[in-house]
Design an enzyme around this catalytic site. Structure first.
Site, short mmCIF file in Angstrom:
data_model
loop_
_atom_site.label_atom_id
_atom_site.label_comp_id
_atom_site.label_asym_id
_atom_site.label_seq_id
_atom_site.Cartn_x
_atom_site.Cartn_y
_atom_site.Cartn_z
N LYS A 269 1.73 -3.75 6.66
CA LYS A 269 2.17 -3.77 5.25
C LYS A 269 3.67 -3.53 5.16
O LYS A 269 4.39 -4.21 4.43
CB LYS A 269 1.42 -2.69 4.45
CG LYS A 269 -0.07 -2.95 4.31
CD LYS A 269 -0.33 -4.21 3.50
CE LYS A 269 -1.80 -4.56 3.41
NZ LYS A 269 -2.05 -5.90 2.89
N SER B 10 0.83 -1.20 0.00
CA SER B 10 0.00 0.00 0.00
C SER B 10 0.87 1.25 0.00
O SER B 10 1.98 1.25 0.57
CB SER B 10 -0.86 -0.01 1.27
OG SER B 10 -1.48 1.24 1.47
N TYR C 109 -2.32 -0.94 10.90
CA TYR C 109 -2.56 -1.52 9.57
C TYR C 109 -1.37 -1.23 8.64
O TYR C 109 -0.83 -2.12 7.99
CB TYR C 109 -3.85 -0.97 8.95
CG TYR C 109 -3.93 -1.25 7.47
CD1 TYR C 109 -4.22 -2.52 7.00
CD2 TYR C 109 -3.66 -0.24 6.53
CE1 TYR C 109 -4.24 -2.78 5.63
CE2 TYR C 109 -3.68 -0.50 5.17
CZ TYR C 109 -3.96 -1.78 4.73
OH TYR C 109 -3.97 -2.03 3.38
P1 NAD Z 1 -11.27 -6.86 1.27
O1 NAD Z 1 -11.48 -6.80 2.73
O2 NAD Z 1 -12.42 -6.62 0.37
O3 NAD Z 1 -10.61 -8.26 0.87
C1 NAD Z 1 -9.75 -8.95 1.75
C2 NAD Z 1 -10.28 -10.36 1.89
O4 NAD Z 1 -9.42 -11.09 2.78
C3 NAD Z 1 -11.69 -10.41 2.48
O5 NAD Z 1 -12.52 -11.17 1.62
C4 NAD Z 1 -11.50 -11.11 3.84
O6 NAD Z 1 -12.62 -11.91 4.17
C5 NAD Z 1 -10.23 -11.90 3.61
N1 NAD Z 1 -9.45 -12.20 4.81
C6 NAD Z 1 -9.07 -11.35 5.80
N2 NAD Z 1 -8.35 -12.01 6.73
C7 NAD Z 1 -8.27 -13.30 6.30
C8 NAD Z 1 -7.66 -14.48 6.83
N3 NAD Z 1 -7.00 -14.47 8.01
N4 NAD Z 1 -7.76 -15.63 6.14
C9 NAD Z 1 -8.43 -15.66 4.96
N5 NAD Z 1 -9.05 -14.59 4.42
C10 NAD Z 1 -8.95 -13.43 5.10
O7 NAD Z 1 -10.07 -5.85 0.92
P2 NAD Z 1 -9.54 -5.34 -0.49
O8 NAD Z 1 -9.87 -3.91 -0.60
O9 NAD Z 1 -9.93 -6.28 -1.55
O10 NAD Z 1 -7.98 -5.44 -0.22
C11 NAD Z 1 -7.21 -6.56 -0.63
C12 NAD Z 1 -5.79 -6.37 -0.12
O11 NAD Z 1 -5.27 -5.16 -0.66
C13 NAD Z 1 -5.67 -6.25 1.38
O12 NAD Z 1 -4.49 -6.91 1.79
C14 NAD Z 1 -5.55 -4.77 1.61
O13 NAD Z 1 -4.86 -4.47 2.79
C15 NAD Z 1 -4.77 -4.35 0.39
N6 NAD Z 1 -4.95 -2.94 0.02
C16 NAD Z 1 -6.20 -2.45 -0.11
C17 NAD Z 1 -6.39 -1.12 -0.44
C18 NAD Z 1 -7.78 -0.52 -0.52
O14 NAD Z 1 -7.91 0.68 -0.37
N7 NAD Z 1 -8.81 -1.31 -0.77
C19 NAD Z 1 -5.27 -0.28 -0.63
C20 NAD Z 1 -4.01 -0.82 -0.51
C21 NAD Z 1 -3.85 -2.17 -0.18
C1 WQD Z 2 -9.14 9.76 0.72
C2 WQD Z 2 -9.32 11.27 0.93
C3 WQD Z 2 -9.66 11.87 3.23
C4 WQD Z 2 -13.54 9.89 3.70
C5 WQD Z 2 -6.72 4.74 2.89
C6 WQD Z 2 -5.68 4.01 3.68
C7 WQD Z 2 -4.63 3.47 2.78
C8 WQD Z 2 -5.25 2.63 1.66
C9 WQD Z 2 -6.34 3.36 0.95
C10 WQD Z 2 -5.26 0.36 2.31
C11 WQD Z 2 -8.57 11.80 2.15
C12 WQD Z 2 -10.89 12.19 2.41
C13 WQD Z 2 -12.34 10.36 3.18
C14 WQD Z 2 -14.56 10.81 4.02
C15 WQD Z 2 -13.13 12.61 3.29
N1 WQD Z 2 -5.84 1.45 2.16
N2 WQD Z 2 -12.15 11.69 2.99
N3 WQD Z 2 -14.31 12.14 3.79
O1 WQD Z 2 -6.85 7.76 3.64
O2 WQD Z 2 -5.96 8.08 1.28
O3 WQD Z 2 -6.10 5.82 2.23
O4 WQD Z 2 -7.27 3.84 1.91
O5 WQD Z 2 -4.09 0.13 2.18
O6 WQD Z 2 -3.78 2.70 3.58
O7 WQD Z 2 -5.10 4.90 4.62
O8 WQD Z 2 -8.17 6.95 1.60
O9 WQD Z 2 -10.52 7.03 0.90
O10 WQD Z 2 -9.97 7.12 3.37
O11 WQD Z 2 -9.43 9.08 1.93
O12 WQD Z 2 -12.97 13.81 3.11
O13 WQD Z 2 -15.65 10.44 4.51
O14 WQD Z 2 -10.71 11.51 1.18
O15 WQD Z 2 -9.44 12.83 4.20
O16 WQD Z 2 -8.13 13.09 1.83
P1 WQD Z 2 -6.72 7.28 2.26
P2 WQD Z 2 -9.61 7.49 1.98
#
Ligand code: NAD
Ligand code: WQD
Length: 337
Positions: A154, A125, A150
């Site tokens: 990562k 991330s 969190y």
């Molecule tokens: P999500 O929660 O929709 O998908 C993650 C899945 O993992 C879920 O279906 C959950 O049930 C499963 N899971 C969690 N813990 C588990 C375990 N111990 N064993 C088996 N399954 C488990 O999330 P997503 O948005 O699809 O994210 C996927 C990956 O990408 C995650 O690792 C997340 O941290 C990473 N990521 C997400 C974002 C984002 O903003 N969505 C950004 C950067 C990184």
């Molecule tokens: C985006 C922008 C908020 C909600 C997070 C995690 C990051 C990654 C992606 C997993 C910011 C603003 C948000 C709201 C708002 N996840 N905002 N009102 O914080 O960039 O990243 O998700 O890895 O680790 O930190 O994403 O969508 O929460 O926010 O004004 O109700 O929207 O302040 O500027 P962020 P976000």
């Protein structure tokens, strides 16, 4: 290739399954369904045109469960999405986040190596850059201080996987540092399905637009950005999904360690996103300005040139596609799956 997809029932996993099958790969999914619904996989199968996707309700911390899956299916690589991802919750429950994400990955990797599967693509991330030392962020930008457990999971898991590869060069480890995934499959059949009040901007916007929430709170309008609201690198989830297929080519070429930013390279503010959503979808999104959210940074967007040069991957979708597809999913599925 046959790919083990952990967390495959989730938001990014489901979209990636579609891209994998489109590219001629096959997949086996494991997920404990802690943050997903098996209906998502039924819909993936429907989109691909298969009766079903091989699925096991297994926790990545469950060694025996994983052993059984690896004994039954030969997997060439693992795309590892499984993990807990709610930033705020991780501050309340750090032990649960470290245990699930870090212990889970350690068990997974151990079972993988016992079965001779030493290829992994890991969901990292942009959060590992902390308050980034440079904008746009390249992969050479130093990792920063994460503001929540969190983010640390990562950052730590990147280190764990790199150390494992260094000690055993048979491993290929691709770390994909996602920026801000939004959007949904253009079919409107799968999308992001958060439990409770959304933490992220886009699902909050769509829930306001569909009438489930009264108004969006915009967290701060006094950042040093063009309109004062936070700037992020939003990326369409289908583009993000396609990046994983490109990363498999790197594994095929025995890349050793590959680290890539996966974003568009464009920064949009909160108000840019709200205004694009209103303009493209012709729906209202009432909002009001609220105080800054703790831990937020002003600006975060990447330089995605390395992924283009080495993986041949580039984002295809723009901001209008992102807001259109997010809305299409939410409007067709107001209560999720
Ligand atoms: P999500 O929660 O929709 O998908 C993650 C899945 O993992 C879920 O279906 C959950 O049930 C499963 N899971 C969690 N813990 C588990 C375990 N111990 N064993 C088996 N399954 C488990 O999330 P997503 O948005 O699809 O994210 C996927 C990956 O990408 C995650 O690792 C997340 O941290 C990473 N990521 C997400 C974002 C984002 O903003 N969505 C950004 C950067 C990184
Ligand atoms: C985006 C922008 C908020 C909600 C997070 C995690 C990051 C990654 C992606 C997993 C910011 C603003 C948000 C709201 C708002 N996840 N905002 N009102 O914080 O960039 O990243 O998700 O890895 O680790 O930190 O994403 O969508 O929460 O926010 O004004 O109700 O929207 O302040 O500027 P962020 P976000």
């Amino acid at each position: 290739m046959n790919i083990l997809v952990t967390g495959g029932a989730g938001f990014i996993g489901t979209h990636t399954l579609i891209e994998l099958y489109k590219a001629g790969h096959t997949a086996v999914v494991i997920d404990n369904l802690s943050n997903s619904n098996p209906e998502s996989l039924r819909r993936v199968a429907e989109i691909i045109g298969l009766p079903e996707i091989p699925f096991y309700k297994v926790d990545i911390r469950d060694r025996e469960g994983l052993e059984a899956v690896f004994s039954k299916h030969k997997c060439d690589a693992c795309i590892h999405f499984a993990g807990l991802k709610a930033v705020g919750e991780s501050v309340e429950k750090p032990w649960e986040y470290y245990e699930n994400n870090i212990n889970g990955t350690l068990v997974l990797v151990d079972v993988m190596r016992h079965h001779g599967c030493k290829n992994i693509i890991f969901s990292s991330s942009a959060t590992i850059y902390g308050d980034p030392a440079e904008i746009p962020i390249t992969e050479n930008c130093p990792k920063g201080q994460c503001t929540n457990p969190y983010g640390w999971t990562k950052s730590m898991l990147e280190q764990v996987l790199m150390d494992i590869q260094k000690a055993d060069p048979e491993w290929n480890v691709v770390l994909l540092r996602y920026f801000n995934p939004v959007g949904a499959h253009p079919s409107g059949r799968i999308g992001e399905n958060p439990n409770g009040i959304p933490n992220n901007l886009m699902p909050y916007i769509t829930q306001v637009a569909v009438g489930k929430r009264k108004e969006l709170g915009v967290f701060g309008n006094d950042y040093p950005t063009p309109d004062g609201t936070g700037v992020r690198d939003y990326i369409h989830v289908c583009d993000l999904a396609a990046a994983h297929v490109c990363a498999l080519h790197a594994i095929d070429r025995k890349c050793g360690i590959g680290i890539y930013n996966i974003g568009t390279g464009h920064g949009y503010s909160v108000l840019d996103m709200v205004n694009a959503f209103i303009r493209v979808n012709h729906v209202d999104v009432p909002y009001s300005i609220k105080p800054r959210r703790a831990g937020d940074i002003a600006t975060c967007y990447c330089n995605p040139a390395k992924a283009a040069a080495e993986l041949g991957w580039r984002a295809q979708y723009g901001i209008d596609d992102m807001v259109r597809d997010s809305w299409h999913w939410q409007r067709n599925n107001p209560d999720g799956y």
